[in-house]
Write an enzyme that holds these catalytic residues in place. Structure first.
Site, PDB file in Angstrom:
ATOM      1  NE  ARG A 175     -26.600 -50.738   3.442  1.00  0.00           N
ATOM      2  CZ  ARG A 175     -25.396 -50.427   2.671  1.00  0.00           C
ATOM      3  NH1 ARG A 175     -24.841 -51.045   3.036  1.00  0.00           N
ATOM      4  NH2 ARG A 175     -25.359 -49.321   1.761  1.00  0.00           N
ATOM      5  NE  ARG A 205     -36.773 -46.001  10.847  1.00  0.00           N
ATOM      6  CZ  ARG A 205     -37.122 -45.517   9.861  1.00  0.00           C
ATOM      7  NH1 ARG A 205     -38.578 -44.958   9.903  1.00  0.00           N
ATOM      8  NH2 ARG A 205     -36.501 -45.247   8.750  1.00  0.00           N
ATOM      9  CG  ASP A 258     -37.295 -41.323  11.094  1.00  0.00           C
ATOM     10  OD1 ASP A 258     -37.437 -41.560   9.790  1.00  0.00           O
ATOM     11  OD2 ASP A 258     -38.257 -41.372  11.629  1.00  0.00           O
ATOM     12  CG  ASP A 267     -39.198 -36.816   8.562  1.00  0.00           C
ATOM     13  OD1 ASP A 267     -39.402 -37.512   7.557  1.00  0.00           O
ATOM     14  OD2 ASP A 267     -39.362 -37.011   9.675  1.00  0.00           O
TER      15      ASP A 267
END
Ligand code: BT5
Length: 441
Positions: A90, A104, A107, A109
């Site tokens: 955001r 990005r 990120d 994962d």
């Protein structure tokens, strides 16, 4: 999370960023996971590699891998990762490039996980696949992973050997270790977490630091230090205040672990008219630091920073014999549900407004950068600071009630005068108020 506390998952989480203050995002993600109950067992160094396999010309990526333990299921851990990602995402509007992900901010994962008995967990669902299907062939995953593999014995090995081809070897050559993510071992304000990353600005803030776990009031500490000869720019930071002060003897709450209490000793050699504008420069700096987190702060005359109509930060400037002490309090990771009832209605925090925690030392650094900049601006152009302040004002143009001394005035807040006074168009004529409390009607 029913029953899941008895089932601690261990696993590896990959962090990546290729937009904005990349390193800050990785460090902040680590702190946010920590604040949300994830134990970081080990953190790799940060690696940099060119953006590949993504559309368009994108900036290079920073990547790191954390070995973590979590008292829940892998699905819950992934959900937490996504929440942290979203909270950081955001911060910048993320343009999605055609044909794949755009740049990005952050990120996360989940690469691999094992259960309490040390068995690797496999998942083949739509939302979670374990092992992560693309981890095995990526240099920017495998290199940092190799650094922390030992923290969860046997798990990284389940990825199998790295690809034995020239493309992978070339990718390894382009993936370079940049430095430790371990600079941020926790969320505390400490010398080694803050000053190691502090970059002095030209106004001179941060010439000396004092970090206190607990104190009465950092403004009182700074006043004493000033009397003992503290240099211009000396800073006192506390985790908790037991006698934090607002204006007019009012109390300012600073519970441990969730807020920032900061006081600066300033000796700028300014005339009183300019010193009177310090709260405006400080409010502007706090607002900009919050904007950096994706929030939309408003400034309320004379010294409040509000988000969604609630007070998130307050400022207290006090003139001593030969210095000024500028105090700033900011509510950071304070759940509104844990605020005292009288504050609950009127106060808020970054956590409440952003839906996720923020790294407190990182926020402090961000705020110091903005404060140094705003003070330089005040030195060069007081009108420029007021102009930026007015743009964020929640007071101007509104019908307000002002309590000033024993008087109560009502009218339209017309203007902030060059001396910081509020020009009020009252029914009885225009009035300029220099101190008071404003309520928007
Ligand atoms: C202020 O006063 O807003 C100035 C606050 C300055 C605090 C900093 S922290 C570092 C330094 N050391 C200190 O001892 N002080 C400075 P004022 O406008 O008078 O607002 C005080 C009112 O805000 C209180 O009466 C409460 O209603 C409310 N309040 C108290 N604690 C709060 C908090 N943590 N968040 C939001 N509102 C609060």
């Amino acid at each position: 999370m029913t029953g899941s506390a008895a089932w601690p998952v261990r696993g590896f989480v990959a962090l990546g960023s290729n937009l904005g203050r990349r390193c800050d995002y990785l460090a902040s993600a680590r702190a946010a996971l920590g604040a949300a109950g994830v134990t970081v067992l080990a953190a790799s160094r940060v690696y940099e590699s060119p953006a590949e396999g993504v559309p368009g010309a994108q900036p290079p990526f920073l990547n790191a891998v954390l070995a973590v333990a979590f008292p829940g299921s892998p699905e819950e851990l992934l959900a937490l990762c996504l929440a942290v990602e979203a909270a950081h995402g955001r911060e910048r509007g993320e343009a999605r490039a055609a044909g794949g992900p755009g740049p990005r901010t952050l990120d996360l994962d989940l690469l691999l996980a094992q259960d309490a008995a040390g068995r690797p967990i496999a998942r083949a669902g739509a939302s979670l696949r374990l092992p992560h299907p693309r981890a095995a062939g990526r240099a920017f995953v495998r290199l940092p992973l190799a650094e922390v593999a030992g923290a969860i014995p046997g798990l990284a090995e389940t990825l199998g050997p790295p690809p034995d081809d020239p493309a992978y070897r070339e990718a390894c050559g382009r993936t370079r270790a940049r430095g430790p993510l371990a600079l941020w071992p926790d969320d505390a304000y400490r010398d080694d977490t803050v000053t190691a990353r502090f970059e002095p600005g030209s106004f001179g803030l941060g010439s000396a630091f004092r970090f206190l776990a607990e104190t009465g009031s950092t403004n009182d500490d700074a006043r004493l230090w000033a009397a003992e000869g503290a240099p211009h720019g000396a800073l006192v930071v506390a985790d908790r205040q037991t006698a934090g002060r607002g204006r007019l003897g009012r109390a300012w709450a600073t519970p441990p672990g969730v807020a920032l209490a900061l006081s600066a000793v300033l000796r700028p050699g300014w005339p009183p008219e300019r010193l009177a504008l310090l709260p405006f420069a400080a409010g502007l700096a706090v607002a900009r630091a919050l904007e950096d987190l994706g929030l939309r702060p408003g400034l309320k005359w004379p010294n409040d920073v509000l988000v969604n109509g609630r007070k998130l930060s307050g400022i207290l400037a006090e003139v001593t014999r030969d210095a000024v002490v500028l105090g700033i309090g900011v509510n950071l990771n304070w759940p509104r549900g844990r605020m005292e009832p009288e504050l609950y209605a009127r106060a808020t925090s970054v956590l409440a407004e952003r839906g996720g925690p923020v790294s407190r030392p990182l926020f402090l650094l961000r705020l110091l950068r903005e404060l140094d900049r705003a003070l330089q601006e005040l030195d060069a152009s007081p009108e420029g600071v007021l102009c930026e302040w007015r743009r964020r004002s929640t007071t101007l143009g509104r019908e307000v009630r002002v309590r000033a001394g024993g008087e109560i005035l009502e009218g339209v807040a017309r203007e902030i005068r060059p001396d910081g006074g509020l020009l009020l168009a009252a029914r009885t004529g225009e009035r300029v108020v220099h101190a008071g409390d404003v309520t928007v009607l």
